[in-house]
Scaffold this motif. Structure first.
Motif, PDB file in Angstrom:
ATOM      1  N   ARG A  86      86.907  64.379   0.876  1.00 13.36           N
ATOM      2  CA  ARG A  86      85.755  65.155   1.533  1.00 13.36           C
ATOM      3  C   ARG A  86      85.530  64.506   2.940  1.00 13.36           C
ATOM      4  NH1 ARG A  86      82.340  67.186  -3.563  1.00 13.36           N
ATOM      5  NH2 ARG A  86      83.774  68.411  -4.662  1.00 13.36           N
TER       6      ARG A  86
ATOM      7  N   ARG B 155      87.261  62.947   4.991  1.00  9.78           N
ATOM      8  CA  ARG B 155      88.432  63.406   5.943  1.00  9.78           C
ATOM      9  C   ARG B 155      88.415  64.773   6.322  1.00  9.78           C
ATOM     10  NH1 ARG B 155      92.021  60.538   2.221  1.00  9.78           N
ATOM     11  NH2 ARG B 155      92.122  58.158   3.072  1.00  9.78           N
ATOM     12  N   LYS B 156      87.881  65.834   5.593  1.00 11.39           N
ATOM     13  CA  LYS B 156      87.898  66.971   5.734  1.00 11.39           C
ATOM     14  C   LYS B 156      86.602  67.192   6.692  1.00 11.39           C
ATOM     15  CE  LYS B 156      89.502  70.423   4.338  1.00 11.39           C
ATOM     16  NZ  LYS B 156      90.523  71.012   4.926  1.00 11.39           N
TER      17      LYS B 156
ATOM     18  N   HIS C 226      87.528  66.343  10.092  1.00  9.40           N
ATOM     19  CA  HIS C 226      88.465  67.107  10.793  1.00  9.40           C
ATOM     20  C   HIS C 226      87.396  68.298  11.243  1.00  9.40           C
ATOM     21  CE1 HIS C 226      91.312  70.469  10.960  1.00  9.40           C
ATOM     22  NE2 HIS C 226      90.706  71.274  10.230  1.00  9.40           N
TER      23      HIS C 226
ATOM     24  N   GLU D 213      86.949  76.140   5.178  1.00 12.58           N
ATOM     25  CA  GLU D 213      87.727  74.921   5.360  1.00 12.58           C
ATOM     26  C   GLU D 213      87.294  73.849   4.314  1.00 12.58           C
ATOM     27  OE1 GLU D 213      89.882  73.126   8.354  1.00 12.58           O
ATOM     28  OE2 GLU D 213      89.495  74.674   9.777  1.00 12.58           O
ATOM     29  N   LEU D 214      85.864  73.809   4.272  1.00 10.50           N
ATOM     30  CA  LEU D 214      85.314  72.790   3.618  1.00 10.50           C
ATOM     31  C   LEU D 214      85.552  73.246   1.953  1.00 10.50           C
ATOM     32  CD1 LEU D 214      81.641  72.451   5.180  1.00 10.50           C
ATOM     33  CD2 LEU D 214      83.597  70.820   5.283  1.00 10.50           C
TER      34      LEU D 214
ATOM     35  N   GLU E 259      87.845  74.148   0.716  1.00  9.32           N
ATOM     36  CA  GLU E 259      89.245  73.984   0.249  1.00  9.32           C
ATOM     37  C   GLU E 259      89.183  72.589  -0.591  1.00  9.32           C
ATOM     38  OE1 GLU E 259      91.752  73.456   3.858  1.00  9.32           O
ATOM     39  OE2 GLU E 259      91.456  75.512   3.966  1.00  9.32           O
ATOM     40  N   VAL E 260      88.093  71.777  -0.431  1.00  6.95           N
ATOM     41  CA  VAL E 260      87.967  70.347  -0.883  1.00  6.95           C
ATOM     42  C   VAL E 260      86.561  70.410  -1.815  1.00  6.95           C
ATOM     43  CG1 VAL E 260      89.270  69.118   0.660  1.00  6.95           C
ATOM     44  CG2 VAL E 260      87.059  69.313   1.274  1.00  6.95           C
TER      45      VAL E 260
END
Lengths: 550, 167
Positions: free
Chosen positions: A67, A69-70, A73, A107-108, A110-111
């Motif tokens: 998380r 890393r996400k 990003h 995008e968030l 996704e994790v």
């Protein structure tokens, strides 16, 4: 760490689709600004002074390397490469593009991350002790209970348009309250009764803002299975009877105060009796199912105080200072809890860059089972570090600016975003924090001063928690000019106190001088080993006032 | 043309009408709660015949209608503004505290984005705000296939049916 199953996953995906559709209808002119407002707020999207702000939920403050890393990003791709830790253990992005926010959400998701109910008049992120699960003193790990509350509060059909925002926090340390139980709408202290059964002491009606009030106990022991029915009863009474005519009188604290706690309790417990034995009563199976997600990591059998650590401490005074200040005892022998203050001078308190986040993700994987935590003091934590690797870790954190040995010291400032970002602010707060950090940059002096809670809010909404600071600064507007009111004697914890205003407000240039006078007076008057706050209560408010305004 | 949704459909020929306290009561009038309370005895047969409704405003607590609710086939709950969430508790308590079986209608500032929560707490008809676009409106009823909480429609919270719940 709670892992989503297919149901949690599906709900999250459905939320992304719902919010994406709402944003599209807004862009197409089919949803007015007014009608869209609460919908976007419930997804964490604000409009601020210069740009939108997007608040990302971190349930009970827990993050994983994946998380982190996400987050790094999305902060880089959609913002300026910086994320900000909030006092509710969440993250904020301060410069996203309004229309792009559903994409960030997607995008968030996704994790397993999201921004659900990080704003709006709903139940917000449930916060907890930043050291939950790794403290020997704890009755039990409070995080499974925070997760149970998270699920119950997410998209609650009855409580999605409350009179005002609603904040719940939970801890399980009988002696130390690091979760601010008494200044939340509901504070839950997990405890055991004489029979050894788990239950909850429940505080209600605390809060900061323009009317700071310390919460009171509504029930000394609510049994474990009754968690959701009891807080549902509180919410139901609040939803029906909380004031809606005046935004500033709409928090539950005003209702509790108006009705008096005895009457409020009567209403709540009448309602509770009616719903107590419904399907919302928790089951042992469900509590255990959630608890299985928070099992201990694979700790090694290690000794406390390994020789590597002892030698490194002797050889390196800087390391020793960091150990003394930022590292604390772990329930497991051979392990330690490391706090990383995000309080580097010249940077906004609580800010962390994408590069730092990515480096920290790697470090967490190597040294702390791939997990980190956010604290309500706007810092981060590595909770499970082997003592024999502390020196190695310190060497890696130092160049990243994540090993500043100022935890709980004057320069470990809690600070709201203030007039630099926030549309509500009367004054800037970040430059005040910077001025304090720049003026008091001598570590020896700071360590000699000892622990001092120093908090700054840019307006009376009190996001910087200035009311419960030992030294609290409040930005005020005087005929269009920024002034700062200084208060002393606030405390967090079970014996929380609201700080008392010291005297007339001062200009920004004068704040550091006033603080210097306060500190000089303390150093002069303290007795051996006496902390600032203890000295304040011994010597008295008026003596400090006299010293500063003489 | 009023925009009414009932039982998951747009309805064109609904007879119910909210009336002011000065207007004469006719069949299928929906009267205010104070008017009901003042003229209860005179109006009881009319209500029991299924030809009189009552509306509750957001500041009027559900206990004010209480067990009288069983005399009605229609109770409307007003949302003066959609952000006033008291009506959600009112509807839920009508169902759960007073086991009211008749129709509960949302009136006032009723927007498509509320439909999901409204139906979950026990509403079954919705007089939508004038400007609401109702094309494809049914999709707003179920944005979430399997919410966490128990509600009036699904009496078990997800944690009591996780194994069985089909997603």
């Amino acid at each position: 760490m709670y892992v989503y199953d297919e149901h949690d996953e599906k709900l999250l995906q459905e939320r992304v689709a719902q919010f994406t559709d709402q944003m599209q209808r807004f862009i197409d002119g089919k949803l007015s600004e007014t009608d869209f407002l609460p919908l976007r707020l419930q997804n964490g999207l604000y409009r601020q002074r210069y740009a939108p702000m997007y608040r990302i939920a971190v349930p009970y403050g827990m993050m994983t390397s994946v998380r982190l890393r996400k987050l790094a990003h999305v902060a880089r791709k959609y913002d300026k490469g910086v994320a900000h830790v909030t006092t509710r253990q969440n993250f904020q992005l301060n410069w996203p593009i309004f229309e792009e926010v559903p994409k960030i959400f997607a995008e968030l998701a996704e994790v397993g991350m999201h921004s659900i109910q990080t704003s709006g008049n709903v139940v917000r992120n449930t916060t907890t002790d930043e050291y939950a699960g790794v403290l020997a003193e704890e009755v039990t790990d409070p995080r499974p209970y925070a997760e149970i509350i998270r699920q119950w509060s997410t998209f609650h059909p009855e409580f999605s348009f409350l009179p005002r925002k609603f904040k719940i926090c939970i801890n399980a340390d009988p002696d130390v309250d690091r979760a601010a139980l008494t200044v939340n709408d509901i504070g839950i202290n997990i405890r055991r009764n004489e029979k050894g059964e788990i239950g909850y002491r429940i505080y209600v009606g605390g809060g900061l803002g323009r009317t700071p009030i310390v919460g009171v106990v509504i029930n000394e022991f609510v049994p474990e299975e009754d968690l959701l029915t009891y807080i549902s009863a509180i919410l139901r009474v609040y939803n029906q009877f909380g004031r809606r005519d005046n935004k500033f009188k709409a928090r539950i604290k005003i209702l509790v105060k108006a009705l008096k706690i005895e009457r409020f309790k009567e209403l709540v417990e009448l309602e509770w009796e009616r719903i107590r034995d419904t399907e919302d009563k928790l089951t042992k199976e469900e509590i255990n199912r959630i608890k299985r997600h928070f099992t201990e990591p694979d700790y090694l059998d290690l000794e406390d105080g390994p020789i590597e650590l002892q030698n490194a401490r002797l050889d390196n005074p800087d390391f020793a200072r960091w150990l003394d200040k930022n590292v604390r005892e772990h329930k497991r022998s051979g392990y330690a809890i490391v706090t990383m203050p995000l309080k580097e001078t010249g940077l906004t308190p609580g800010d962390i860059t994408s590069e730092q986040l990515e480096a920290l993700a790697d470090i967490a994987e190597e040294y702390s089972f791939g997990e980190t935590r956010n604290t309500h003091q706007q810092n981060m934590v590595l909770a499970d570090v082997e003592q024999r690797k502390l020196f190695e870790l310190w060497q890696k954190l130092k160049p990243l600016g994540l090993a500043i040995p100022n935890l709980d010291l004057l320069t470990d400032v809690i600070c709201c975003s203030g007039g630099d970002y926030c549309a509500l602010a009367n004054a800037k707060s970040i430059p005040v924090a910077e001025a304090i950090q720049a003026r008091f940059d001598d570590l020896d002096y700071l360590h000699d001063l000892g622990p001092i809670d120093f908090n700054i809010s840019g307006c009376m909404n009190a996001c910087g928690h200035h009311h419960i600071a030992n030294i609290g600064i409040l930005g005020v507007d005087k005929k269009g000019e920024e002034f700062y009111q200084i208060a002393l004697g606030g405390k967090q914890g079970f014996d929380a106190q609201i700080a008392k205003i010291l005297g007339p407000s001062v200009s920004r240039d004068e704040v550091t001088d006033v603080v210097a006078k306060i500190l000089d007076f303390y150093v002069d008057k303290r007795i051996e080993g006496e902390s600032f706050i203890d000295a304040y209560y011994r010597i008295g408010h008026d003596a400090f006032k006299g010293a500063v305004y003489a | 043309m009023p925009k009414l949704i009932k039982d998951g459909q747009l309805v064109q020929d609904d007879a119910w009408q909210v009336i002011d306290d000065e207007q004469d009561i006719q069949d299928y009038s929906i009267i205010s709660l104070p008017r009901w309370q003042e003229n209860k005895e005179a109006l009881l047969t009319h209500a029991q015949a299924g030809k009189l409704g009552v509306w509750i405003d957001s500041h009027e607590n559900v206990d004010l209608i209480g067990d009288d609710s069983s005399s009605f086939t229609l109770i409307a709950v007003n949302f003066p503004v959609f952000t006033d969430g008291r009506g959600y508790s009112t509807a839920r308590l009508l169902r759960e505290r007073y086991t009211y079986q008749g129709e509960i209608r949302a009136i006032g500032d009723v927007l498509v984005d509320q439909l999901h929560n409204l139906q979950r707490v026990g509403f079954d008809s919705y007089l939508m705000r004038e400007d609401q676009e109702l094309e494809d409106v049914l999709r707003f009823f179920k944005p979430f296939s399997n919410p966490y909480q128990a509600d009036v429609r699904e009496t078990k919270p997800l944690f009591r049916r996780r194994d069985k719940a089909v997603s």
